[in-house]
Enzyme design. Structure first.
Site, mmCIF file in Angstrom:
data_model
loop_
_atom_site.group_PDB
_atom_site.id
_atom_site.type_symbol
_atom_site.label_atom_id
_atom_site.label_comp_id
_atom_site.label_asym_id
_atom_site.label_seq_id
_atom_site.Cartn_x
_atom_site.Cartn_y
_atom_site.Cartn_z
ATOM 1 N N CYS A 79 0.844 -1.208 0.000
ATOM 2 C CA CYS A 79 0.000 0.000 0.000
ATOM 3 C C CYS A 79 0.876 1.253 0.000
ATOM 4 O O CYS A 79 1.746 1.397 0.850
ATOM 5 C CB CYS A 79 -0.912 0.005 1.231
ATOM 6 S SG CYS A 79 -1.879 1.533 1.365
HETATM 7 N N1 MHO Z 1 -6.144 -1.568 3.345
HETATM 8 C C1 MHO Z 1 -5.960 -0.209 2.966
HETATM 9 C C2 MHO Z 1 -5.386 -0.101 1.616
HETATM 10 C C3 MHO Z 1 -5.292 1.234 1.087
HETATM 11 S S1 MHO Z 1 -4.038 1.329 0.034
HETATM 12 C C4 MHO Z 1 -4.160 2.765 -0.777
HETATM 13 C C5 MHO Z 1 -7.281 0.504 3.116
HETATM 14 O O1 MHO Z 1 -8.151 0.447 2.258
HETATM 15 O O2 MHO Z 1 -7.432 1.136 4.142
HETATM 16 O O3 MHO Z 1 -4.131 0.247 -0.926
#
Ligand code: MHO
Length: 207
Positions: free
Chosen positions: A30
């Site tokens: 991420c």
């Molecule tokens: N699990 C994270 C991922 C965001 S990232 C920009 C969320 O959705 O909070 O992939």
């Protein structure tokens, strides 16, 4: 103490005058986290997040296709070396494993022959080779900027800082490209930044 408009303007103007930068692009999951972590480092002047590594045209967060979340750092090579960035990248993931989801894969984009040579040397000193690791090593063919709300994601939750940028009149693009915003994004995420002494405590309240 509050973050002042003068601090923002002065910091960004100084950064613009002084540094010739190189650009490096990586994927290690991420992109919010590394955007903040790398932005905090001395010598990293700008950061941005985006999508790369796939073939789909004009990917978006909700229609990513075969692309991966990546972050880009513009750095001053007189202050920090490409190999220092590689060191952090390889500390942040296990090169013997790869994430199944394409969205979060570990990728080093060697943008120039110099970066590729630097990478090979970096791996060699650790007894690794580009072919012998799971980390993808690729040429950067195209980097697509992610949506504005993903840029400087941690900073965006600090209303007191965002108010200051708004007062200076920065739009989304200026915020994304702002050297002080890269530092504050790191600071907002809890990383050490060189200008910390001059900064107020981040306030996460509503505006
Ligand atoms: N699990 C994270 C991922 C965001 S990232 C920009 C969320 O959705 O909070 O992939």
């Amino acid at each position: 103490m509050t973050l002042t408009q003068t601090q923002i303007r002065e910091y960004d103007r100084r950064a613009m005058d002084s540094e010739e930068t190189d650009t490096a692009t990586f994927g290690i999951g991420c992109f919010w986290g590394p955007d903040a972590q790398f932005g905090a480092i001395d010598g990293v002047v700008r950061t941005r997040v985006g999508y790369a590594g796939g073939t789909k045209l004009d990917p978006t967060y909700h229609s990513l296709g075969d692309h991966t979340e990546v972050f880009q750092v513009e750095f001053d090579p007189d202050t920090i070396a490409y190999r220092d960035l590689l060191e952090m990248v390889f500390k942040s993931h296990n090169p013997q494993r790869q994430t199944k989801k394409t969205q979060y894969q570990n990728i080093v984009f060697a943008a120039t022959e110099g970066q590729r040579a630097g990478l090979d040397e970096f791996l060699t000193t650790r007894g690794l080779t580009a072919n012998g690791i799971e980390t993808r090593i690729e040429q950067l063919s195209r980097f697509y900027l992610a949506e504005d709300y993903h840029q400087k994601y941690k900073l965006r939750s600090v209303s007191s800082f965002m108010d200051a940028f708004e007062a200076v009149g920065y739009d989304d693009e200026e915020l994304r490209e702002s050297p002080i915003a890269a530092k504050l994004n790191g600071y907002a995420a809890g990383h050490d930044v060189a200008l910390a002494e001059e900064l107020p405590t981040p306030e996460h309240g509503m505006t």
